[in-house]
Write an enzyme that holds these catalytic residues in place. Structure first.
Site, PDB file in Angstrom:
ATOM      1  N   HIS A  74       0.651  -1.065   0.243  1.00  0.00           N
ATOM      2  CA  HIS A  74       0.157   0.045   0.304  1.00  0.00           C
ATOM      3  C   HIS A  74       0.599   1.508  -0.006  1.00  0.00           C
ATOM      4  CE1 HIS A  74       0.336  -0.094   4.189  1.00  0.00           C
ATOM      5  NE2 HIS A  74       0.555   1.143   4.152  1.00  0.00           N
ATOM      6  N   ASP A 123      19.093 -10.049   6.397  1.00  0.00           N
ATOM      7  CA  ASP A 123      18.444 -11.563   5.853  1.00  0.00           C
ATOM      8  C   ASP A 123      17.137 -11.985   6.340  1.00  0.00           C
ATOM      9  OD1 ASP A 123      20.887 -12.593   5.133  1.00  0.00           O
ATOM     10  OD2 ASP A 123      22.153 -13.008   6.379  1.00  0.00           O
ATOM     11  N   SER A 189       4.771   2.584   7.658  1.00  0.00           N
ATOM     12  CA  SER A 189       4.641   1.510   7.527  1.00  0.00           C
ATOM     13  C   SER A 189       5.559   0.638   6.170  1.00  0.00           C
ATOM     14  CB  SER A 189       3.164   2.085   6.194  1.00  0.00           C
ATOM     15  OG  SER A 189       2.261   1.673   7.096  1.00  0.00           O
TER      16      SER A 189
END
Length: 278
Positions: A74, A123, A189
């Site tokens: 998003h 990782d 986000s």
């Protein structure tokens, strides 16, 4: 920030998440860590965090290869000026974004940069995350919200693996975690959930309720272990077999989320540099 035309590739492009409301709890895109602490030092976690600006959207990402960052789907609009800066300080220089690849169903996106990062990459966590595991959230939301010049981090404890969270996408499978020593508030986000210095999740949503002090005290993360094949296919990253099995899936509507006690913002900044209260 460099102006760049970039391409978006996906099997399906869904609308960006928007705020949703429901009794007891609502989840909306997560955006800044408040009352948290600076991401500092030379380490994989500080070197691999990414500040993203695409169109009018500001988000966080994580470098998982020298040219690929992972973030939330998003965060990616259809077009706009696109730039990314790698590292935990605003002293890092922006570079253009070449392309973004959107996951067809999950709130994940891969962002390609034209220049190889000279800093560390992270990782993927080598096991499926289980309830009770502890990690750290990191993000750039404080830059937009409070003018902080350093990325922020807080502590997260995973509570459940859930589905049917009151949100725009009730089919999403997410890791639900309570946030302490900071809280998620609007730009985080797409930011990382680190466990043992490895990437275990990508931030998709956080609490958004009537009491502002409760906002950002719970975060929902996309479990990257469950999408390792997709990540490896597009980035070429070698990912070792993931240990264990996903935790039991809990219906978050039938079993509502517990929201921790309020964590009001008490941090401050001097000259734009964040000073947490812990």
């Amino acid at each position: 920030m460099s102006s760049a035309s970039f391409t978006t590739k996906a099997l399906s492009v869904l609308a960006a998440l928007t705020a949703a409301s429901a009794p007891l709890v609502a989840a909306s895109p997560a955006h800044a860590l408040a009352n948290a602490r600076n991401v500092t030092g030379s380490s994989t976690t500080s070197d691999s965090i990414v500040r993203l600006h695409i169109g009018n959207t500001a988000c966080t990402g994580t470098m998982i290869t020298p040219t690929w960052a992972i973030t939330a789907r998003h965060c990616i609009p259809e077009d706009g000026i696109a730039g990314a800066a790698i590292g935990s300080s605003t002293l890092s220089q922006f570079q253009q974004v070449s392309q973004a690849i959107l996951h067809p169903t999950a709130d994940l996106a891969l962002v390609e940069l034209p220049n190889q990062a000279s800093s560390n990459t992270v990782d993927l966590y080598g096991a499926h995350v289980q309830p009770g595991e502890n990690g750290q959230a990191a993000g750039w939301g404080g830059y937009s919200a409070f003018g902080q010049n350093v990325a922020q981090q807080a502590d997260v404890q995973i509570q459940r693996r859930v589905v049917n969270v009151p949100s725009p996408d009730r089919t999403a499978v997410l890791l639900e975690g309570t946030v302490s020593n900071g809280r998620l508030v609007p730009g985080d986000s797409g930011g990382p959930l680190y466990i043992n210095g490895q990437l275990a999740g990508v931030l998709s949503m956080s609490t958004d309720v009537e009491n502002d002090a409760l906002d950002g005290t719970v975060g929902w993360y996309i479990p990257v272990a469950e999408h390792a094949e997709w990540i490896a296919y597009y980035t070429g990253k070698h990912i070792a077999p993931i240990a264990g099995a996903p935790a039991e899936l809990v219906d978050a509507t039938a079993n509502p989320t517990f929201i921790p006690a309020p964590q009001p913002f008490t941090g401050s900044s001097i000259g734009g540099w964040a000073l947490g209260s812990s």
